[in-house]
Design a protein around this motif. Structure first.
Motif, PDB file in Angstrom:
ATOM      1  N   ARG A   6       0.817  -1.221   0.000  1.00 49.95           N
ATOM      2  CA  ARG A   6       0.000   0.000   0.000  1.00 49.95           C
ATOM      3  C   ARG A   6       0.849   1.269   0.000  1.00 49.95           C
ATOM      4  O   ARG A   6       0.528   2.236  -0.683  1.00 49.95           O
ATOM      5  N   ASP A   7       1.939   1.290   0.770  1.00 51.71           N
ATOM      6  CA  ASP A   7       2.773   2.485   0.880  1.00 51.71           C
ATOM      7  C   ASP A   7       4.118   2.238   0.188  1.00 51.71           C
ATOM      8  O   ASP A   7       4.952   1.483   0.693  1.00 51.71           O
ATOM      9  N   PRO A   8       4.366   2.881  -0.950  1.00 53.05           N
ATOM     10  CA  PRO A   8       5.613   2.633  -1.692  1.00 53.05           C
ATOM     11  C   PRO A   8       6.863   3.092  -0.943  1.00 53.05           C
ATOM     12  O   PRO A   8       7.975   2.629  -1.238  1.00 53.05           O
ATOM     13  N   LYS A   9       6.708   3.997   0.016  1.00 51.80           N
ATOM     14  CA  LYS A   9       7.860   4.496   0.767  1.00 51.80           C
ATOM     15  C   LYS A   9       8.361   3.478   1.793  1.00 51.80           C
ATOM     16  O   LYS A   9       9.391   3.712   2.429  1.00 51.80           O
ATOM     17  N   LYS A  10       7.658   2.363   1.928  1.00 53.50           N
ATOM     18  CA  LYS A  10       8.060   1.325   2.868  1.00 53.50           C
ATOM     19  C   LYS A  10       8.984   0.286   2.223  1.00 53.50           C
ATOM     20  O   LYS A  10       9.336  -0.710   2.853  1.00 53.50           O
ATOM     21  N   GLY A  33       8.188   7.942  -3.445  1.00 56.89           N
ATOM     22  CA  GLY A  33       7.399   6.728  -3.609  1.00 56.89           C
ATOM     23  C   GLY A  33       6.916   6.489  -5.021  1.00 56.89           C
ATOM     24  O   GLY A  33       6.140   5.560  -5.261  1.00 56.89           O
ATOM     25  N   LYS A  34       7.347   7.296  -5.968  1.00 56.70           N
ATOM     26  CA  LYS A  34       6.938   7.104  -7.357  1.00 56.70           C
ATOM     27  C   LYS A  34       7.847   6.081  -8.021  1.00 56.70           C
ATOM     28  O   LYS A  34       9.067   6.158  -7.916  1.00 56.70           O
ATOM     29  N   MET A  35       7.241   5.116  -8.708  1.00 56.50           N
ATOM     30  CA  MET A  35       8.024   4.108  -9.418  1.00 56.50           C
ATOM     31  C   MET A  35       8.668   4.723 -10.648  1.00 56.50           C
ATOM     32  O   MET A  35       8.038   5.483 -11.391  1.00 56.50           O
ATOM     33  N   ILE A  36       9.933   4.377 -10.859  1.00 61.30           N
ATOM     34  CA  ILE A  36      10.686   4.843 -12.017  1.00 61.30           C
ATOM     35  C   ILE A  36      11.124   3.623 -12.819  1.00 61.30           C
ATOM     36  O   ILE A  36      11.683   2.682 -12.273  1.00 61.30           O
ATOM     37  N   THR A  44       9.018 -12.275 -12.597  1.00 61.35           N
ATOM     38  CA  THR A  44       8.832 -11.313 -11.516  1.00 61.35           C
ATOM     39  C   THR A  44       8.678  -9.945 -12.164  1.00 61.35           C
ATOM     40  O   THR A  44       9.534  -9.534 -12.963  1.00 61.35           O
ATOM     41  N   VAL A  45       7.600  -9.240 -11.831  1.00 60.97           N
ATOM     42  CA  VAL A  45       7.301  -7.944 -12.441  1.00 60.97           C
ATOM     43  C   VAL A  45       6.907  -6.958 -11.344  1.00 60.97           C
ATOM     44  O   VAL A  45       6.244  -7.329 -10.375  1.00 60.97           O
ATOM     45  N   MET A  46       7.320  -5.718 -11.512  1.00 62.23           N
ATOM     46  CA  MET A  46       6.971  -4.648 -10.572  1.00 62.23           C
ATOM     47  C   MET A  46       6.129  -3.603 -11.282  1.00 62.23           C
ATOM     48  O   MET A  46       6.400  -3.247 -12.433  1.00 62.23           O
ATOM     49  N   GLY A  47       5.096  -3.096 -10.607  1.00 61.94           N
ATOM     50  CA  GLY A  47       4.249  -2.056 -11.181  1.00 61.94           C
ATOM     51  C   GLY A  47       3.731  -1.124 -10.109  1.00 61.94           C
ATOM     52  O   GLY A  47       3.934  -1.344  -8.907  1.00 61.94           O
ATOM     53  N   GLN A  48       3.055  -0.066 -10.552  1.00 64.33           N
ATOM     54  CA  GLN A  48       2.470   0.881  -9.600  1.00 64.33           C
ATOM     55  C   GLN A  48       1.119   1.368 -10.091  1.00 64.33           C
ATOM     56  O   GLN A  48       0.918   1.602 -11.281  1.00 64.33           O
ATOM     57  N   LYS A  49       0.181   1.526  -9.148  1.00 69.41           N
ATOM     58  CA  LYS A  49      -1.151   2.048  -9.435  1.00 69.41           C
ATOM     59  C   LYS A  49      -1.166   3.563  -9.207  1.00 69.41           C
ATOM     60  O   LYS A  49      -0.244   4.130  -8.615  1.00 69.41           O
ATOM     61  N   ILE A 103       2.308  -0.272  -4.798  1.00 69.13           N
ATOM     62  CA  ILE A 103       3.246  -1.024  -5.620  1.00 69.13           C
ATOM     63  C   ILE A 103       2.750  -2.452  -5.759  1.00 69.13           C
ATOM     64  O   ILE A 103       2.302  -3.072  -4.781  1.00 69.13           O
ATOM     65  N   LEU A 104       2.816  -2.978  -6.977  1.00 71.45           N
ATOM     66  CA  LEU A 104       2.409  -4.351  -7.266  1.00 71.45           C
ATOM     67  C   LEU A 104       3.639  -5.172  -7.633  1.00 71.45           C
ATOM     68  O   LEU A 104       4.402  -4.776  -8.517  1.00 71.45           O
ATOM     69  N   PHE A 105       3.825  -6.288  -6.960  1.00 70.02           N
ATOM     70  CA  PHE A 105       4.875  -7.237  -7.325  1.00 70.02           C
ATOM     71  C   PHE A 105       4.195  -8.522  -7.782  1.00 70.02           C
ATOM     72  O   PHE A 105       3.527  -9.193  -6.988  1.00 70.02           O
ATOM     73  N   LEU A 106       4.361  -8.852  -9.047  1.00 65.90           N
ATOM     74  CA  LEU A 106       3.772 -10.064  -9.613  1.00 65.90           C
ATOM     75  C   LEU A 106       4.838 -11.145  -9.702  1.00 65.90           C
ATOM     76  O   LEU A 106       5.918 -10.923 -10.253  1.00 65.90           O
ATOM     77  N   VAL A 107       4.534 -12.313  -9.144  1.00 63.88           N
ATOM     78  CA  VAL A 107       5.453 -13.448  -9.169  1.00 63.88           C
ATOM     79  C   VAL A 107       4.728 -14.636  -9.792  1.00 63.88           C
ATOM     80  O   VAL A 107       3.698 -15.080  -9.269  1.00 63.88           O
ATOM     81  N   ILE A 108       5.239 -15.128 -10.927  1.00 62.44           N
ATOM     82  CA  ILE A 108       4.631 -16.265 -11.630  1.00 62.44           C
ATOM     83  C   ILE A 108       5.594 -17.446 -11.587  1.00 62.44           C
ATOM     84  O   ILE A 108       6.751 -17.333 -11.996  1.00 62.44           O
TER      85      ILE A 108
END
Length: 382
Positions: A149-153, A228-231, A276-281, A286-291
């Motif tokens: 929930r909090d990208p700064k964490k 906290g912004k994804m780059i 493994t993929v990282m994204g942001q809403k 932050i979303l971490f997808l693990v397949i």
């Protein structure tokens, strides 16, 4: 009366010639059946080859299989499917495409719920759990989606000992993290690397921990800035410092930029593999997808188009690929591994991991590469 006259006569034996003919007939029938099966097999093989090499659907399947091999330690096997020249051209084409996918400048802005009015009246955003894990399933794959929930964490954590990488479960347990996933790639000679030499650059807490770019002026990175912004995308080191990037690793390709997917279909999805993929809403989450993958009967894996679509469906406005394959791992508090890593030895030793903390300011991440040049490191020596 002669008793021999009433004795039963012995049974007559068939002529020897008839018995031999019956045996020959059976043998002939057997070999005829084998011959028919052989001819049928040759016909089917010819038809299959014609379909694979002469039809659009067959060609697409061949290249999908080749792409899948390219993501493994058996990359050279792909030449038996698309030829040596085809393999070289395929790898070069993907490299060029991935470079191009990192060029568009991202302009997304994060709006936390408390700022954009999305929070329900009277709801305290802080009471929501920091992390949430849900399962994701699709055609041939099974995985997990970790929402932070909090990208700064989030902090980028590195191994504690010089000379070798560290398992993500060990990093999580050692630092008291809430959760963690694998991050960037590493030099991996003969697929037996010690996990200590990262590829590209490593940034932690706003500082350059490792710079292996050599003469390159820029690199594609995946990370987070201090706000906290994804780059994600291609930047020079100085640009990253000017942008106040706090945590980052080198990896590619970027899958989503400014809310739109960059991969158009499965045929451009770089084969099937653990991911493994990282994204942001837009709300900053932050979303971490693990397949999981390479495990028939459980999960074969996904291509990058699959991953892109999952991220879009969950509201990602930016997303990028992280190291996958045998490195893919999701760990919860206490070092519990949630997924099923593809390596037969379990988790791999890695140079970097994105970890989530309740209080990231209390986390000390020493720079184990300080004073080392890339040439000082032997990635194969344990």
């Amino acid at each position: 009366m002669d008793p021999r006259a009433t004795a039963a006569k012995p049974a007559a034996h068939p002529p020897r010639g008839g018995k031999r003919r019956a045996v020959r007939k059976r043998r002939l029938g057997f070999w005829r059946a084998i011959g028919r099966l052989f001819v049928l097999g040759m016909v089917l093989a010819a038809l299959s080859a014609a379909w694979l090499f002469l039809t659009p659907s067959g060609t697409a399947l061949r290249y999908r299989a080749a792409d899948t091999l390219i993501t493994t330690q058996h990359r050279h096997w792909a030449k038996y499917i698309i030829g040596e020249k085809g393999l070289r051209e395929r790898v070069a084409a993907y490299a060029a495409k991935f470079e191009q996918m990192g060029e568009e400048r991202d302009t997304h802005v994060i709006r936390p719920p408390a700022e954009n009015g999305d929070a329900n009246p009277g709801e305290n955003v802080e009471t929501k759990p920091l992390t949430q894990v849900e399962e994701v399933d699709g055609s041939g794959y099974h995985g997990y989606l970790l929402t932070v929930r909090d990208p700064k964490k989030i902090r980028l954590v590195v191994p504690a000992v010089k000379g070798r990488g560290e398992k993500v479960s060990s990093m999580v347990k050692r630092t008291g993290a809430v959760a963690g996933v694998n991050a960037g790639g590493f030099a991996d000679p003969n697929w037996k690397g010690n996990g200590f030499q990262p590829i590209g650059i490593v940034i932690s807490q706003g500082k350059i921990y490792y710079d292996g770019l050599g003469g390159s002026k820029s690199t594609q990175i995946v990370g987070i800035d201090r706000d906290g912004k994804m780059i994600a995308g291609r930047y020079t080191v100085q640009e990253l410092l000017d942008m106040n990037v706090s945590e980052a690793v080198t990896f590619q390709p970027r899958l989503i930029v400014n809310g739109k997917g960059l991969i158009k279909s499965h045929k451009d999805g770089w084969g099937i593999a653990p991911r493994t993929v990282m994204g942001q809403k837009e709300d900053g989450s932050i979303l971490f997808l693990v397949i999981d993958g390479r495990q028939p009967g459980y999960s074969i894996g996904a291509d990058l188009y699959d991953c892109q679509q999952i991220m879009l469906e969950h509201g990602a406005v930016i997303a990028a690929n992280l190291d996958g394959g045998s490195s893919t791992v999701l760990v919860e508090e206490g070092g519990k591994v949630v997924n099923k890593p593809a390596s037969k030895h379990g988790e791999r030793y890695l140079p970097t991991a994105f970890l989530v903390f309740d209080d990231p300011s209390s986390v000390d991440v020493p720079n184990i590469w300080e004073g080392l040049k890339p040439s000082d490191i032997d990635p194969s020596k344990w």
